[in-house]
Motif scaffolding. Structure first.
Motif, PDB file in Angstrom:
ATOM      1  N   LEU A  30       4.342  -0.715 -38.698  1.00 21.85           N
ATOM      2  CA  LEU A  30       4.597  -2.157 -38.743  1.00 21.85           C
ATOM      3  C   LEU A  30       4.384  -2.787 -37.372  1.00 21.85           C
ATOM      4  O   LEU A  30       3.868  -3.900 -37.268  1.00 21.85           O
ATOM      5  CB  LEU A  30       6.002  -2.460 -39.267  1.00 21.85           C
ATOM      6  CG  LEU A  30       6.344  -3.952 -39.384  1.00 21.85           C
ATOM      7  CD1 LEU A  30       5.390  -4.655 -40.344  1.00 21.85           C
ATOM      8  CD2 LEU A  30       7.792  -4.127 -39.840  1.00 21.85           C
ATOM      9  N   VAL A  31       4.761  -2.081 -36.313  1.00 25.78           N
ATOM     10  CA  VAL A  31       4.540  -2.600 -34.957  1.00 25.78           C
ATOM     11  C   VAL A  31       3.052  -2.833 -34.740  1.00 25.78           C
ATOM     12  O   VAL A  31       2.631  -3.907 -34.318  1.00 25.78           O
ATOM     13  CB  VAL A  31       5.113  -1.650 -33.878  1.00 25.78           C
ATOM     14  CG1 VAL A  31       4.684  -2.091 -32.479  1.00 25.78           C
ATOM     15  CG2 VAL A  31       6.630  -1.576 -33.977  1.00 25.78           C
ATOM     16  N   ARG A  32       2.230  -1.841 -35.052  1.00 22.68           N
ATOM     17  CA  ARG A  32       0.791  -1.969 -34.845  1.00 22.68           C
ATOM     18  C   ARG A  32       0.181  -3.019 -35.774  1.00 22.68           C
ATOM     19  O   ARG A  32      -0.652  -3.824 -35.359  1.00 22.68           O
ATOM     20  CB  ARG A  32       0.068  -0.646 -35.025  1.00 22.68           C
ATOM     21  CG  ARG A  32      -1.396  -0.800 -34.605  1.00 22.68           C
ATOM     22  CD  ARG A  32      -2.172   0.484 -34.652  1.00 22.68           C
ATOM     23  NE  ARG A  32      -1.910   1.445 -33.636  1.00 22.68           N
ATOM     24  CZ  ARG A  32      -2.438   1.428 -32.408  1.00 22.68           C
ATOM     25  NH1 ARG A  32      -3.197   0.430 -32.028  1.00 22.68           N
ATOM     26  NH2 ARG A  32      -2.186   2.386 -31.575  1.00 22.68           N
ATOM     27  N   GLU A  33       0.614  -3.048 -37.021  1.00 18.77           N
ATOM     28  CA  GLU A  33       0.101  -4.029 -37.983  1.00 18.77           C
ATOM     29  C   GLU A  33       0.420  -5.457 -37.535  1.00 18.77           C
ATOM     30  O   GLU A  33      -0.412  -6.355 -37.618  1.00 18.77           O
ATOM     31  CB  GLU A  33       0.715  -3.763 -39.363  1.00 18.77           C
ATOM     32  CG  GLU A  33       0.352  -4.766 -40.426  1.00 18.77           C
ATOM     33  CD  GLU A  33       1.127  -4.523 -41.708  1.00 18.77           C
ATOM     34  OE1 GLU A  33       1.573  -5.505 -42.314  1.00 18.77           O
ATOM     35  OE2 GLU A  33       1.309  -3.352 -42.086  1.00 18.77           O
ATOM     36  N   THR A  34       1.634  -5.665 -37.042  1.00 21.50           N
ATOM     37  CA  THR A  34       2.086  -6.994 -36.636  1.00 21.50           C
ATOM     38  C   THR A  34       1.472  -7.444 -35.328  1.00 21.50           C
ATOM     39  O   THR A  34       1.016  -8.580 -35.198  1.00 21.50           O
ATOM     40  CB  THR A  34       3.627  -7.009 -36.505  1.00 21.50           C
ATOM     41  OG1 THR A  34       4.197  -6.655 -37.766  1.00 21.50           O
ATOM     42  CG2 THR A  34       4.141  -8.368 -36.076  1.00 21.50           C
ATOM     43  N   THR A  35       1.462  -6.545 -34.346  1.00 24.60           N
ATOM     44  CA  THR A  35       1.063  -6.936 -32.995  1.00 24.60           C
ATOM     45  C   THR A  35      -0.381  -6.602 -32.641  1.00 24.60           C
ATOM     46  O   THR A  35      -0.977  -7.260 -31.789  1.00 24.60           O
ATOM     47  CB  THR A  35       1.974  -6.267 -31.946  1.00 24.60           C
ATOM     48  OG1 THR A  35       1.734  -4.850 -31.945  1.00 24.60           O
ATOM     49  CG2 THR A  35       3.444  -6.558 -32.207  1.00 24.60           C
ATOM     50  N   GLY A  36      -0.907  -5.546 -33.256  1.00 27.89           N
ATOM     51  CA  GLY A  36      -2.225  -5.058 -32.863  1.00 27.89           C
ATOM     52  C   GLY A  36      -2.155  -4.079 -31.702  1.00 27.89           C
ATOM     53  O   GLY A  36      -3.182  -3.636 -31.194  1.00 27.89           O
ATOM     54  N   TYR A  37      -0.949  -3.726 -31.276  1.00 27.47           N
ATOM     55  CA  TYR A  37      -0.752  -2.813 -30.155  1.00 27.47           C
ATOM     56  C   TYR A  37       0.132  -1.652 -30.582  1.00 27.47           C
ATOM     57  O   TYR A  37       0.960  -1.784 -31.488  1.00 27.47           O
ATOM     58  CB  TYR A  37      -0.057  -3.526 -28.990  1.00 27.47           C
ATOM     59  CG  TYR A  37      -0.760  -4.767 -28.515  1.00 27.47           C
ATOM     60  CD1 TYR A  37      -1.821  -4.687 -27.618  1.00 27.47           C
ATOM     61  CD2 TYR A  37      -0.359  -6.024 -28.949  1.00 27.47           C
ATOM     62  CE1 TYR A  37      -2.473  -5.842 -27.177  1.00 27.47           C
ATOM     63  CE2 TYR A  37      -0.998  -7.180 -28.507  1.00 27.47           C
ATOM     64  CZ  TYR A  37      -2.051  -7.075 -27.630  1.00 27.47           C
ATOM     65  OH  TYR A  37      -2.684  -8.205 -27.197  1.00 27.47           O
ATOM     66  N   ALA A  38       0.000  -0.535 -29.867  1.00 26.48           N
ATOM     67  CA  ALA A  38       0.857   0.623 -30.113  1.00 26.48           C
ATOM     68  C   ALA A  38       2.180   0.455 -29.362  1.00 26.48           C
ATOM     69  O   ALA A  38       2.238  -0.223 -28.332  1.00 26.48           O
ATOM     70  CB  ALA A  38       0.162   1.899 -29.640  1.00 26.48           C
ATOM     71  N   ILE A  39       3.213   1.077 -29.888  1.00 28.89           N
ATOM     72  CA  ILE A  39       4.513   1.088 -29.205  1.00 28.89           C
ATOM     73  C   ILE A  39       4.294   1.616 -27.785  1.00 28.89           C
ATOM     74  O   ILE A  39       3.573   2.579 -27.574  1.00 28.89           O
ATOM     75  CB  ILE A  39       5.527   1.961 -29.967  1.00 28.89           C
ATOM     76  CG1 ILE A  39       5.887   1.298 -31.301  1.00 28.89           C
ATOM     77  CG2 ILE A  39       6.773   2.211 -29.136  1.00 28.89           C
ATOM     78  CD1 ILE A  39       6.743   2.166 -32.212  1.00 28.89           C
ATOM     79  N   GLY A  40       4.905   0.964 -26.831  1.00 31.03           N
ATOM     80  CA  GLY A  40       4.754   1.352 -25.431  1.00 31.03           C
ATOM     81  C   GLY A  40       3.745   0.499 -24.694  1.00 31.03           C
ATOM     82  O   GLY A  40       3.649   0.563 -23.481  1.00 31.03           O
ATOM     83  N   GLY A  41       2.999  -0.332 -25.447  1.00 28.35           N
ATOM     84  CA  GLY A  41       2.023  -1.208 -24.816  1.00 28.35           C
ATOM     85  C   GLY A  41       2.093  -2.630 -25.330  1.00 28.35           C
ATOM     86  O   GLY A  41       1.233  -3.452 -25.025  1.00 28.35           O
ATOM     87  N   VAL A  42       3.136  -2.939 -26.118  1.00 31.56           N
ATOM     88  CA  VAL A  42       3.250  -4.258 -26.749  1.00 31.56           C
ATOM     89  C   VAL A  42       3.621  -5.320 -25.717  1.00 31.56           C
ATOM     90  O   VAL A  42       4.694  -5.266 -25.120  1.00 31.56           O
ATOM     91  CB  VAL A  42       4.300  -4.250 -27.887  1.00 31.56           C
ATOM     92  CG1 VAL A  42       4.446  -5.636 -28.501  1.00 31.56           C
ATOM     93  CG2 VAL A  42       3.935  -3.224 -28.950  1.00 31.56           C
ATOM     94  N   PRO A  43       2.741  -6.304 -25.506  1.00 33.82           N
ATOM     95  CA  PRO A  43       3.071  -7.398 -24.593  1.00 33.82           C
ATOM     96  C   PRO A  43       3.944  -8.440 -25.305  1.00 33.82           C
ATOM     97  O   PRO A  43       4.091  -8.397 -26.527  1.00 33.82           O
ATOM     98  CB  PRO A  43       1.705  -7.987 -24.239  1.00 33.82           C
ATOM     99  CG  PRO A  43       0.845  -7.684 -25.409  1.00 33.82           C
ATOM    100  CD  PRO A  43       1.375  -6.408 -26.011  1.00 33.82           C
TER     101      PRO A  43
END
Length: 162
Positions: free
Chosen positions: A93-106
């Motif tokens: 869900l993090v990647r789907e929502t943000t487009g980033y992997a956990i640990g790199g989400v701005p």
């Protein structure tokens, strides 16, 4: 060890361009995916790191921005949102929502627009450091600017000190 020319995540670079922000993205050979790793790499207090955390509130993703030394009080988030159930989002869900992997989400520049809550504790620093789209890059910005560009609502959502 800071690298001279970090590879900037294209989605984050585009977000900076659209927002008209000129920030220095700093890259590191060692990971900066946790707040402690980022603080050690940058050489700042743990609380000067911005954690960008995705939660799921009644099935909808929500971004919570919090200082690196604190933990989210999920009950406070639930109250702020008026939600029945709030839980930590999984990696998919993090990647789907943000487009980033956990640990790199701005804190901004995500794939999908979501509701954003920023803990007031972020405002206690003149400058804060946040992930720049990868687990090896960070950038610095005034906390009020982070909150504004993220479209965040300020609230008290960190756990109280014991």
């Amino acid at each position: 060890m800071s690298t001279s020319e970090p590879t900037v995540n294209p989605r984050f670079a585009e977000a900076l361009r659209q927002l008209g922000l000129e920030v220095e993205v700093r890259g590191f050979s060692e990971a900066t995916r946790t707040a402690a790793e980022a603080a050690a790499a940058v050489g700042c207090e743990l609380s000067a790191i911005v954690k960008s955390l995705i939660f799921e509130a009644d099935g909808a993703p929500v971004l919570v921005l919090l200082d690196g030394a604190s933990r989210v009080d999920v009950e406070r988030v639930r109250e702020v949102l008026g939600a029945e159930k709030v839980k930590r989002a999984d990696a998919a869900l993090v990647r789907e929502t943000t487009g980033y992997a956990i640990g790199g989400v701005p804190p901004f520049g995500h794939r999908n627009r979501t509701r954003v809550i920023a803990d007031r504790g972020l405002l206690e620093h003149p400058v804060v450091w946040a992930a720049a789209g990868t687990p090896h890059t960070v950038f610095a910005l005034e906390p009020k600017s982070v909150v504004a560009h993220a479209g965040a609502t300020l609230a008290d959502v960190r756990e109280s000190a014991a």
